[in-house]
Design a protein around this motif. Structure first.
Motif, PDB file in Angstrom:
ATOM      1  N   MET A   1       0.840  -1.192   0.000  1.00  0.00           N
ATOM      2  CA  MET A   1       0.000   0.000   0.000  1.00  0.00           C
ATOM      3  C   MET A   1       0.877   1.244   0.000  1.00  0.00           C
ATOM      4  N   LYS A   2       0.535   2.206  -0.817  1.00  0.00           N
ATOM      5  CA  LYS A   2       1.308   3.432  -0.954  1.00  0.00           C
ATOM      6  C   LYS A   2       0.895   4.447   0.111  1.00  0.00           C
ATOM      7  N   GLN A   3       1.884   5.054   0.731  1.00  0.00           N
ATOM      8  CA  GLN A   3       1.597   6.057   1.748  1.00  0.00           C
ATOM      9  C   GLN A   3       1.195   7.374   1.096  1.00  0.00           C
ATOM     10  N   SER A   4       0.424   8.153   1.837  1.00  0.00           N
ATOM     11  CA  SER A   4       0.012   9.488   1.425  1.00  0.00           C
ATOM     12  C   SER A   4       0.381  10.463   2.529  1.00  0.00           C
ATOM     13  N   TYR A   5       0.469  11.720   2.160  1.00  0.00           N
ATOM     14  CA  TYR A   5       0.936  12.737   3.098  1.00  0.00           C
ATOM     15  C   TYR A   5       0.071  13.987   3.020  1.00  0.00           C
ATOM     16  N   VAL A   6      -0.179  14.568   4.172  1.00  0.00           N
ATOM     17  CA  VAL A   6      -0.700  15.925   4.267  1.00  0.00           C
ATOM     18  C   VAL A   6       0.481  16.757   4.734  1.00  0.00           C
ATOM     19  N   TYR A   7       0.688  17.889   4.092  1.00  0.00           N
ATOM     20  CA  TYR A   7       1.869  18.677   4.408  1.00  0.00           C
ATOM     21  C   TYR A   7       1.519  20.158   4.444  1.00  0.00           C
ATOM     22  N   ILE A   8       2.369  20.910   5.151  1.00  0.00           N
ATOM     23  CA  ILE A   8       2.198  22.355   5.227  1.00  0.00           C
ATOM     24  C   ILE A   8       3.494  23.013   4.776  1.00  0.00           C
ATOM     25  N   MET A   9       3.342  23.908   3.812  1.00  0.00           N
ATOM     26  CA  MET A   9       4.437  24.736   3.321  1.00  0.00           C
ATOM     27  C   MET A   9       4.177  26.168   3.783  1.00  0.00           C
ATOM     28  N   THR A  10       5.256  26.915   3.965  1.00  0.00           N
ATOM     29  CA  THR A  10       5.099  28.315   4.335  1.00  0.00           C
ATOM     30  C   THR A  10       6.159  29.149   3.632  1.00  0.00           C
ATOM     31  N   SER A  11       5.936  30.436   3.642  1.00  0.00           N
ATOM     32  CA  SER A  11       6.922  31.369   3.114  1.00  0.00           C
ATOM     33  C   SER A  11       7.966  31.611   4.199  1.00  0.00           C
ATOM     34  N   MET A  12       9.075  32.209   3.838  1.00  0.00           N
ATOM     35  CA  MET A  12      10.163  32.423   4.800  1.00  0.00           C
ATOM     36  C   MET A  12       9.738  33.297   5.982  1.00  0.00           C
ATOM     37  N   ASN A  13       8.832  34.236   5.754  1.00  0.00           N
ATOM     38  CA  ASN A  13       8.370  35.095   6.855  1.00  0.00           C
ATOM     39  C   ASN A  13       7.133  34.530   7.560  1.00  0.00           C
ATOM     40  N   HIS A  14       6.695  33.352   7.140  1.00  0.00           N
ATOM     41  CA  HIS A  14       5.567  32.608   7.728  1.00  0.00           C
ATOM     42  C   HIS A  14       4.221  33.293   7.546  1.00  0.00           C
ATOM     43  N   ARG A  15       4.143  34.259   6.662  1.00  0.00           N
ATOM     44  CA  ARG A  15       2.858  34.939   6.445  1.00  0.00           C
ATOM     45  C   ARG A  15       1.878  34.073   5.666  1.00  0.00           C
ATOM     46  N   ALA A  16       2.390  33.330   4.704  1.00  0.00           N
ATOM     47  CA  ALA A  16       1.523  32.473   3.892  1.00  0.00           C
ATOM     48  C   ALA A  16       1.681  31.027   4.357  1.00  0.00           C
ATOM     49  N   ILE A  58      -5.179   7.113   1.041  1.00  0.00           N
ATOM     50  CA  ILE A  58      -5.293   8.433   0.417  1.00  0.00           C
ATOM     51  C   ILE A  58      -6.578   9.139   0.818  1.00  0.00           C
ATOM     52  N   ASP A  59      -7.658   8.388   1.028  1.00  0.00           N
ATOM     53  CA  ASP A  59      -8.917   9.016   1.430  1.00  0.00           C
ATOM     54  C   ASP A  59      -8.806   9.665   2.799  1.00  0.00           C
ATOM     55  N   GLU A  60      -8.085   9.008   3.715  1.00  0.00           N
ATOM     56  CA  GLU A  60      -7.863   9.603   5.037  1.00  0.00           C
ATOM     57  C   GLU A  60      -7.044  10.880   4.921  1.00  0.00           C
ATOM     58  N   ALA A  61      -6.036  10.863   4.065  1.00  0.00           N
ATOM     59  CA  ALA A  61      -5.196  12.039   3.865  1.00  0.00           C
ATOM     60  C   ALA A  61      -6.011  13.195   3.287  1.00  0.00           C
ATOM     61  N   ILE A  62      -6.848  12.907   2.313  1.00  0.00           N
ATOM     62  CA  ILE A  62      -7.681  13.948   1.704  1.00  0.00           C
ATOM     63  C   ILE A  62      -8.653  14.524   2.721  1.00  0.00           C
ATOM     64  N   ASN A  63      -9.263  13.661   3.537  1.00  0.00           N
ATOM     65  CA  ASN A  63     -10.178  14.148   4.577  1.00  0.00           C
ATOM     66  C   ASN A  63      -9.454  15.022   5.588  1.00  0.00           C
ATOM     67  N   ARG A  64      -8.242  14.633   5.969  1.00  0.00           N
ATOM     68  CA  ARG A  64      -7.448  15.429   6.914  1.00  0.00           C
ATOM     69  C   ARG A  64      -7.080  16.782   6.303  1.00  0.00           C
ATOM     70  N   GLU A  65      -6.703  16.775   5.033  1.00  0.00           N
ATOM     71  CA  GLU A  65      -6.376  18.031   4.345  1.00  0.00           C
ATOM     72  C   GLU A  65      -7.582  18.982   4.370  1.00  0.00           C
ATOM     73  N   LYS A  66      -8.741  18.474   4.029  1.00  0.00           N
ATOM     74  CA  LYS A  66      -9.959  19.295   4.030  1.00  0.00           C
ATOM     75  C   LYS A  66     -10.251  19.835   5.423  1.00  0.00           C
ATOM     76  N   TYR A  67     -10.087  18.979   6.431  1.00  0.00           N
ATOM     77  CA  TYR A  67     -10.308  19.387   7.816  1.00  0.00           C
ATOM     78  C   TYR A  67      -9.368  20.539   8.187  1.00  0.00           C
TER      79      TYR A  67
END
Length: 95
Positions: A1-16, A58-67
């Motif tokens: 089974m292939k793993q899926s990821y929810v991730y957070i990216m930000t700008s250097m000043n953390h504004r976005a 992947i469905d769990e990852a998508i649900n977490r992303e939406k949350y």
């Protein structure tokens, strides 16, 4: 089974803050870091990986992303700071 990821990216000043989902975290973060993804992350220079979660489904990852996308900024900041209080770029950790 292939793993899926929810991730957070930000700008250097953390504004976005950007939340995404992928089945290949290394590749996707590389694309964000090198401006290969048109859209929000490119426009706001979100090149720093500060948070991620791993899922077996992947469905769990998508649900977490939406949350997470539905939460307020303060919630997202608290989530990042709980795991990564210094907002370190985690990209080297996943290579």
């Amino acid at each position: 089974m292939k793993q899926s990821y929810v991730y957070i990216m930000t700008s250097m000043n953390h504004r976005a803050i950007y939340i995404g989902v992928t089945s290949n975290l290394v590749k996707r973060v590389y694309e964000h870091k090198n401006g290969l993804c048109d859209g929000f992350t490119k426009r706001y220079h979100c090149t720093k990986l500060v948070y991620f979660e791993v899922f077996d489904n992947i469905d769990e990852a998508i649900n977490r992303e939406k949350y997470l996308k539905g939460k307020k900024r303060d919630f997202k900041i608290a989530l990042i700071e709980k795991q990564n209080p210094k907002w370190r770029d985690l990209y080297d950790d996943i290579l």
